[in-house]
Write a protein that holds these residues in place. Sequence first.
Motif, PDB file in Angstrom:
ATOM      1  N   PHE A 136       0.841  -1.195   0.000  1.00  0.00           N
ATOM      2  CA  PHE A 136       0.000   0.000   0.000  1.00  0.00           C
ATOM      3  C   PHE A 136       0.872   1.239   0.000  1.00  0.00           C
ATOM      4  CE2 PHE A 136       0.902  -0.369   4.494  1.00  0.00           C
ATOM      5  CZ  PHE A 136       1.014   0.943   4.917  1.00  0.00           C
ATOM      6  N   GLU A 137       0.235   2.331  -0.372  1.00  0.00           N
ATOM      7  CA  GLU A 137       0.857   3.651  -0.282  1.00  0.00           C
ATOM      8  C   GLU A 137      -0.207   4.621   0.191  1.00  0.00           C
ATOM      9  OE1 GLU A 137       3.841   5.855  -3.058  1.00  0.00           O
ATOM     10  OE2 GLU A 137       1.810   6.281  -3.779  1.00  0.00           O
ATOM     11  N   ALA A 138       0.070   5.350   1.257  1.00  0.00           N
ATOM     12  CA  ALA A 138      -0.828   6.371   1.787  1.00  0.00           C
ATOM     13  C   ALA A 138      -0.144   7.718   1.625  1.00  0.00           C
ATOM     14  CB  ALA A 138      -1.141   6.101   3.256  1.00  0.00           C
ATOM     15  N   ARG A 139      -0.926   8.704   1.172  1.00  0.00           N
ATOM     16  CA  ARG A 139      -0.339  10.032   0.994  1.00  0.00           C
ATOM     17  C   ARG A 139      -1.434  11.087   1.109  1.00  0.00           C
ATOM     18  NH1 ARG A 139       0.313   7.734  -4.436  1.00  0.00           N
ATOM     19  NH2 ARG A 139      -1.304   8.617  -5.739  1.00  0.00           N
ATOM     20  N   PRO A 140      -1.048  12.288   1.570  1.00  0.00           N
ATOM     21  CA  PRO A 140      -2.030  13.369   1.632  1.00  0.00           C
ATOM     22  C   PRO A 140      -2.386  13.837   0.220  1.00  0.00           C
ATOM     23  CG  PRO A 140       0.135  14.151   2.339  1.00  0.00           C
ATOM     24  CD  PRO A 140       0.259  12.680   2.075  1.00  0.00           C
ATOM     25  N   VAL A 141      -3.606  14.325   0.045  1.00  0.00           N
ATOM     26  CA  VAL A 141      -4.040  14.897  -1.228  1.00  0.00           C
ATOM     27  C   VAL A 141      -3.773  16.394  -1.151  1.00  0.00           C
ATOM     28  CG1 VAL A 141      -5.968  15.249  -2.808  1.00  0.00           C
ATOM     29  CG2 VAL A 141      -5.829  13.139  -1.454  1.00  0.00           C
ATOM     30  N   ASP A 142      -2.903  16.890  -2.038  1.00  0.00           N
ATOM     31  CA  ASP A 142      -2.525  18.299  -2.041  1.00  0.00           C
ATOM     32  C   ASP A 142      -3.746  19.203  -2.029  1.00  0.00           C
ATOM     33  OD1 ASP A 142       0.140  17.573  -2.167  1.00  0.00           O
ATOM     34  OD2 ASP A 142       0.295  17.848  -4.328  1.00  0.00           O
ATOM     35  N   GLN A 143      -3.655  20.268  -1.276  1.00  0.00           N
ATOM     36  CA  GLN A 143      -4.656  21.328  -1.235  1.00  0.00           C
ATOM     37  C   GLN A 143      -6.017  20.859  -0.707  1.00  0.00           C
ATOM     38  OE1 GLN A 143      -4.688  23.064  -5.209  1.00  0.00           O
ATOM     39  NE2 GLN A 143      -2.479  22.853  -5.345  1.00  0.00           N
ATOM     40  N   THR A 144      -6.034  19.745   0.035  1.00  0.00           N
ATOM     41  CA  THR A 144      -7.278  19.231   0.624  1.00  0.00           C
ATOM     42  C   THR A 144      -6.980  18.711   2.033  1.00  0.00           C
ATOM     43  OG1 THR A 144      -7.112  16.881   0.049  1.00  0.00           O
ATOM     44  CG2 THR A 144      -7.922  18.366  -1.674  1.00  0.00           C
ATOM     45  N   PRO A 145      -8.014  18.410   2.826  1.00  0.00           N
ATOM     46  CA  PRO A 145      -7.794  17.808   4.141  1.00  0.00           C
ATOM     47  C   PRO A 145      -7.759  16.280   4.083  1.00  0.00           C
ATOM     48  CG  PRO A 145     -10.095  18.398   3.908  1.00  0.00           C
ATOM     49  CD  PRO A 145      -9.398  18.858   2.642  1.00  0.00           C
ATOM     50  N   TYR A 146      -7.658  15.684   2.906  1.00  0.00           N
ATOM     51  CA  TYR A 146      -7.820  14.246   2.738  1.00  0.00           C
ATOM     52  C   TYR A 146      -6.500  13.490   2.646  1.00  0.00           C
ATOM     53  CZ  TYR A 146     -12.494  15.790   1.553  1.00  0.00           C
ATOM     54  OH  TYR A 146     -13.717  16.379   1.587  1.00  0.00           O
ATOM     55  N   THR A 147      -6.577  12.208   3.012  1.00  0.00           N
ATOM     56  CA  THR A 147      -5.490  11.255   2.819  1.00  0.00           C
ATOM     57  C   THR A 147      -6.037  10.134   1.949  1.00  0.00           C
ATOM     58  OG1 THR A 147      -4.481  11.721   4.960  1.00  0.00           O
ATOM     59  CG2 THR A 147      -3.962   9.589   3.966  1.00  0.00           C
ATOM     60  N   GLN A 148      -5.253   9.724   0.954  1.00  0.00           N
ATOM     61  CA  GLN A 148      -5.657   8.599   0.114  1.00  0.00           C
ATOM     62  C   GLN A 148      -4.715   7.426   0.343  1.00  0.00           C
ATOM     63  OE1 GLN A 148      -3.572  10.028  -4.038  1.00  0.00           O
ATOM     64  NE2 GLN A 148      -5.730  10.421  -3.832  1.00  0.00           N
ATOM     65  N   VAL A 149      -5.318   6.241   0.387  1.00  0.00           N
ATOM     66  CA  VAL A 149      -4.561   5.007   0.549  1.00  0.00           C
ATOM     67  C   VAL A 149      -4.816   4.165  -0.697  1.00  0.00           C
ATOM     68  CG1 VAL A 149      -4.223   2.922   1.930  1.00  0.00           C
ATOM     69  CG2 VAL A 149      -4.816   5.089   3.055  1.00  0.00           C
ATOM     70  N   HIS A 150      -3.749   3.780  -1.369  1.00  0.00           N
ATOM     71  CA  HIS A 150      -3.860   2.941  -2.569  1.00  0.00           C
ATOM     72  C   HIS A 150      -3.346   1.541  -2.259  1.00  0.00           C
ATOM     73  CE1 HIS A 150      -4.793   5.954  -5.713  1.00  0.00           C
ATOM     74  NE2 HIS A 150      -4.283   6.777  -4.816  1.00  0.00           N
ATOM     75  N   HIS A 151      -4.061   0.533  -2.746  1.00  0.00           N
ATOM     76  CA  HIS A 151      -3.613  -0.861  -2.701  1.00  0.00           C
ATOM     77  C   HIS A 151      -4.383  -1.619  -3.771  1.00  0.00           C
ATOM     78  CE1 HIS A 151      -7.065  -2.324  -0.107  1.00  0.00           C
ATOM     79  NE2 HIS A 151      -7.060  -1.060   0.252  1.00  0.00           N
ATOM     80  N   PHE A 152      -4.272  -2.923  -3.819  1.00  0.00           N
ATOM     81  CA  PHE A 152      -4.895  -3.717  -4.876  1.00  0.00           C
ATOM     82  C   PHE A 152      -5.824  -4.768  -4.302  1.00  0.00           C
ATOM     83  CE2 PHE A 152      -1.013  -2.070  -6.695  1.00  0.00           C
ATOM     84  CZ  PHE A 152      -1.420  -1.641  -7.946  1.00  0.00           C
ATOM     85  N   ASP A 153      -6.860  -5.122  -5.085  1.00  0.00           N
ATOM     86  CA  ASP A 153      -7.742  -6.214  -4.687  1.00  0.00           C
ATOM     87  C   ASP A 153      -7.185  -7.529  -5.248  1.00  0.00           C
ATOM     88  OD1 ASP A 153      -8.596  -6.574  -7.358  1.00  0.00           O
ATOM     89  OD2 ASP A 153     -10.690  -6.170  -6.918  1.00  0.00           O
ATOM     90  N   PRO A 154      -7.808  -8.670  -4.992  1.00  0.00           N
ATOM     91  CA  PRO A 154      -7.291  -9.949  -5.488  1.00  0.00           C
ATOM     92  C   PRO A 154      -7.265 -10.066  -7.008  1.00  0.00           C
ATOM     93  CG  PRO A 154      -8.806 -10.330  -3.693  1.00  0.00           C
ATOM     94  CD  PRO A 154      -8.903  -8.878  -4.038  1.00  0.00           C
ATOM     95  N   ASN A 155      -7.969  -9.146  -7.717  1.00  0.00           N
ATOM     96  CA  ASN A 155      -7.991  -9.158  -9.178  1.00  0.00           C
ATOM     97  C   ASN A 155      -6.980  -8.193  -9.774  1.00  0.00           C
ATOM     98  OD1 ASN A 155     -10.433 -10.887  -9.342  1.00  0.00           O
ATOM     99  ND2 ASN A 155     -11.294  -9.148  -8.228  1.00  0.00           N
ATOM    100  N   ALA A 156      -6.128  -7.619  -8.942  1.00  0.00           N
ATOM    101  CA  ALA A 156      -5.124  -6.636  -9.339  1.00  0.00           C
ATOM    102  C   ALA A 156      -5.761  -5.314  -9.766  1.00  0.00           C
ATOM    103  CB  ALA A 156      -4.186  -7.182 -10.406  1.00  0.00           C
ATOM    104  N   VAL A 157      -6.981  -5.032  -9.288  1.00  0.00           N
ATOM    105  CA  VAL A 157      -7.622  -3.738  -9.518  1.00  0.00           C
ATOM    106  C   VAL A 157      -7.150  -2.788  -8.423  1.00  0.00           C
ATOM    107  CG1 VAL A 157      -9.829  -2.494  -9.525  1.00  0.00           C
ATOM    108  CG2 VAL A 157      -9.651  -4.744 -10.624  1.00  0.00           C
ATOM    109  N   ARG A 158      -6.699  -1.606  -8.845  1.00  0.00           N
ATOM    110  CA  ARG A 158      -6.247  -0.623  -7.864  1.00  0.00           C
ATOM    111  C   ARG A 158      -7.457  -0.103  -7.095  1.00  0.00           C
ATOM    112  NH1 ARG A 158      -1.820   2.799  -6.754  1.00  0.00           N
ATOM    113  NH2 ARG A 158      -0.693   1.972  -8.537  1.00  0.00           N
ATOM    114  N   ILE A 159      -7.329  -0.096  -5.764  1.00  0.00           N
ATOM    115  CA  ILE A 159      -8.350   0.404  -4.861  1.00  0.00           C
ATOM    116  C   ILE A 159      -7.784   1.631  -4.153  1.00  0.00           C
ATOM    117  CG2 ILE A 159      -9.733  -0.117  -2.800  1.00  0.00           C
ATOM    118  CD1 ILE A 159     -10.454  -1.821  -5.276  1.00  0.00           C
ATOM    119  N   GLU A 160      -8.567   2.688  -4.105  1.00  0.00           N
ATOM    120  CA  GLU A 160      -8.199   3.874  -3.336  1.00  0.00           C
ATOM    121  C   GLU A 160      -9.248   4.050  -2.244  1.00  0.00           C
ATOM    122  OE1 GLU A 160      -8.548   8.627  -3.966  1.00  0.00           O
ATOM    123  OE2 GLU A 160      -7.565   7.525  -5.584  1.00  0.00           O
TER     124      GLU A 160
END
Length: 142
Positions: free
Chosen positions: A92-116
């Motif tokens: 996984f990779e977690a990072r803040p979203v520039d110019q917003t109060p949000y954090t996004q976390v990216h990883h993959f499901d069992p089908n190799a689909v990127r999930i945020e």
Amino acid sequence: MKGVRLDHATINTDDVAASVAFYGHFLGLKPGWRPDWSVGGAWLYAADGDYPILHLLETPRNQGISMFNHVAFRGEDLPAYIAKLREARCWFEARPVDQTPYTQVHHFDPNAVRIEVIFEEPLGADRVTSDPDIVPGRGILT
């Protein structure tokens, strides 16, 4: 995790203007605010929406590769979600979203689909990642 809901889908496009026109004409989506990123694109909002439900990313078309990019959900309790990913030994990779109060976390499901998964919580760092020995791929629970 409680409170999960669909946030947005992201589609790669080699013609942002045509895609904006298409989704505007057929679905009534309107372009709106988007952070100033180095990659072109647009965020499209529903007529009565307060956040973008379709993200378009300017990307060259590659033969044989899907223009679908990822699907995103809204989540709650960022520290617990990161702990759950670490426990499952998922990349996984977690990072803040520039110019917003949000954090996004990216990883993959069992089908190799990127999930945020987007959290309205600060990360407290520029980026947090899985252990370096874990490589991106399918999210497998062991």
